[in-house]
Design a protein around this motif. Structure first.
Motif, PDB file in Angstrom:
ATOM      1  N   LYS A 248       0.814  -1.215   0.000  1.00 17.83           N
ATOM      2  CA  LYS A 248       0.000   0.000   0.000  1.00 17.83           C
ATOM      3  C   LYS A 248       0.849   1.267   0.000  1.00 17.83           C
ATOM      4  O   LYS A 248       0.379   2.348  -0.362  1.00 17.83           O
ATOM      5  N   GLU A 249       2.092   1.127   0.382  1.00 17.76           N
ATOM      6  CA  GLU A 249       2.983   2.285   0.446  1.00 17.76           C
ATOM      7  C   GLU A 249       3.527   2.661  -0.933  1.00 17.76           C
ATOM      8  O   GLU A 249       3.527   3.834  -1.312  1.00 17.76           O
ATOM      9  N   CYS A 250       3.998   1.642  -1.664  1.00 17.16           N
ATOM     10  CA  CYS A 250       4.651   1.943  -2.945  1.00 17.16           C
ATOM     11  C   CYS A 250       4.040   1.248  -4.145  1.00 17.16           C
ATOM     12  O   CYS A 250       4.442   1.491  -5.287  1.00 17.16           O
ATOM     13  N   GLY A 251       3.083   0.328  -3.889  1.00 12.32           N
ATOM     14  CA  GLY A 251       2.409  -0.352  -4.990  1.00 12.32           C
ATOM     15  C   GLY A 251       3.104  -1.580  -5.533  1.00 12.32           C
ATOM     16  O   GLY A 251       2.596  -2.235  -6.447  1.00 12.32           O
ATOM     17  N   LYS A 252       4.258  -1.912  -4.990  1.00  8.55           N
ATOM     18  CA  LYS A 252       4.981  -3.091  -5.451  1.00  8.55           C
ATOM     19  C   LYS A 252       4.191  -4.351  -5.102  1.00  8.55           C
ATOM     20  O   LYS A 252       3.588  -4.427  -4.027  1.00  8.55           O
ATOM     21  N   VAL A 253       4.176  -5.305  -6.022  1.00  4.16           N
ATOM     22  CA  VAL A 253       3.371  -6.520  -5.819  1.00  4.16           C
ATOM     23  C   VAL A 253       4.253  -7.754  -5.674  1.00  4.16           C
ATOM     24  O   VAL A 253       5.359  -7.811  -6.227  1.00  4.16           O
ATOM     25  N   LEU A 260       5.659 -10.016   0.873  1.00  2.00           N
ATOM     26  CA  LEU A 260       5.152  -8.647   1.063  1.00  2.00           C
ATOM     27  C   LEU A 260       5.491  -8.143   2.461  1.00  2.00           C
ATOM     28  O   LEU A 260       5.918  -6.995   2.639  1.00  2.00           O
ATOM     29  N   ARG A 261       5.310  -9.016   3.460  1.00  2.00           N
ATOM     30  CA  ARG A 261       5.583  -8.609   4.835  1.00  2.00           C
ATOM     31  C   ARG A 261       7.058  -8.223   5.018  1.00  2.00           C
ATOM     32  O   ARG A 261       7.384  -7.262   5.712  1.00  2.00           O
ATOM     33  N   GLU A 262       7.932  -9.021   4.394  1.00  2.55           N
ATOM     34  CA  GLU A 262       9.351  -8.708   4.468  1.00  2.55           C
ATOM     35  C   GLU A 262       9.644  -7.347   3.817  1.00  2.55           C
ATOM     36  O   GLU A 262      10.421  -6.549   4.330  1.00  2.55           O
ATOM     37  N   HIS A 267       9.910  -0.031   4.757  1.00  3.38           N
ATOM     38  CA  HIS A 267       9.273   1.277   4.864  1.00  3.38           C
ATOM     39  C   HIS A 267       9.308   1.788   6.306  1.00  3.38           C
ATOM     40  O   HIS A 267       9.174   2.997   6.536  1.00  3.38           O
ATOM     41  N   TYR A 268       9.421   0.860   7.227  1.00  2.00           N
ATOM     42  CA  TYR A 268       9.356   1.244   8.653  1.00  2.00           C
ATOM     43  C   TYR A 268      10.702   1.184   9.359  1.00  2.00           C
ATOM     44  O   TYR A 268      10.806   1.467  10.555  1.00  2.00           O
ATOM     45  N   SER A 269      11.736   0.808   8.598  1.00  2.00           N
ATOM     46  CA  SER A 269      13.053   0.692   9.234  1.00  2.00           C
ATOM     47  C   SER A 269      13.739   2.044   9.326  1.00  2.00           C
ATOM     48  O   SER A 269      13.428   2.967   8.590  1.00  2.00           O
TER      49      SER A 269
END
Length: 269
Positions: A248-253, A260-262, A267-269
């Motif tokens: 949801k942050e960058c749209g990467k699939v 995805l979780r990894e 984004h949060y590091s």
């Protein structure tokens, strides 16, 4: 004995141990078939004379009742000298002994495959004839063997007569219960000859052996990549399906949720 009277003493002396066992088995088979025909004829003319006091089952012949009663008493007077396994009747011991000798006197004339018992050959021959005489009344599915029909019918009835005494889980097939019980006993009878690893199920050993042989029977129709296990192919096939895990942050699939979780951690590091 009555059976050996069909050959002379000179002929009997010339037979090997294996030939004598085969002779006895064939004669017992013939005797059994004749007894069934005779019994069927007698049943039409008179009522059975011998009744089992334990279960009420009746027999025309006293010897049949004696043998039947061993089911209730647990008596097994015929013991194998090689492994100690015991049997209710002598013919079962004769058939069992072939496991140790490797003797398979009943050969299929179509393909040459040999069997230890004549009834195994009879069942096998249905593969060549395509005969499936046992039909399910519920769905019409037909089977080569009556035992297969009995197991199949439990799908319709929901019957599960084989219950585990340890945990209470029930099964519709005795073989499935036997396999399940190994979970409790820890028994692993299927051992890999290559590395010694043992398994509860024969199918698990088959899958394991592919590691040593390099066999990969599960092939992807999309790209041709092959796998040794079915579940590996299932996982792989998902890569050909449209990507469904989007950030949801960058749209990467991604193909898998854990990927995805990894990614999201970046984004949060």
């Amino acid at each position: 004995s009555d059976l050996s009277n069909f050959v002379t003493s000179e002929e009997w002396a010339c037979l090997t141990s294996a030939q004598r066992d085969l002779y006895w088995d064939v004669m017992l088979e013939n005797y059994s078939n004749l007894a069934k025909i005779t019994q069927g004829s007698q049943e039409r003319n008179r009522s059975p004379d011998y009744e089992c006091k334990d279960c009420g089952k009746t027999f025309i012949c006293g010897s049949s009742l004696i043998q039947h009663k061993r089911i209730h008493s647990g008596e097994k007077p015929y013991e194998c000298k090689d492994c100690g396994k015991a049997f209710i009747c002598g013919s079962s011991l004769i058939q069992h002994k072939r496991i140790h000798t490797g003797e398979k006197p009943y050969e299929c004339q179509e393909c040459g495959k040999a069997f230890t018992r004549v009834n195994y050959l009879t069942q096998h021959q249905k593969i060549h004839t395509g005969e499936k005489p046992h039909e399910c009344r519920e769905c019409g599915k037909a089977f080569r063997w009556g035992s297969s029909l009995v197991k199949h019918e439990r799908i319709h009835t929901g019957e599960k007569p084989y219950k585990c005494t340890e945990c209470g889980k029930a099964f519709n097939c005795g073989y499935h219960l036997t396999q399940h019980e190994r979970i409790h006993t820890g028994e692993t009878p299927y051992k890999c000859k290559q590395c010694g690893k043992a398994f509860i199920y024969g199918s698990s050993l088959v899958k394991h052996e592919r590691i040593h042989m390099g066999e990969k029977p599960y092939e992807c129709k999309e790209c041709g990549k092959a796998f040794s296990h079915g579940h590996q192919l299932t996982q792989h096939q998902k890569t050909h399906i449209a990507k469904s895990y989007a950030c949801k942050e960058c749209g990467k699939v991604y193909n898998h949720a854990n990927h995805l979780r990894e990614h999201q951690k970046t984004h949060y590091s």
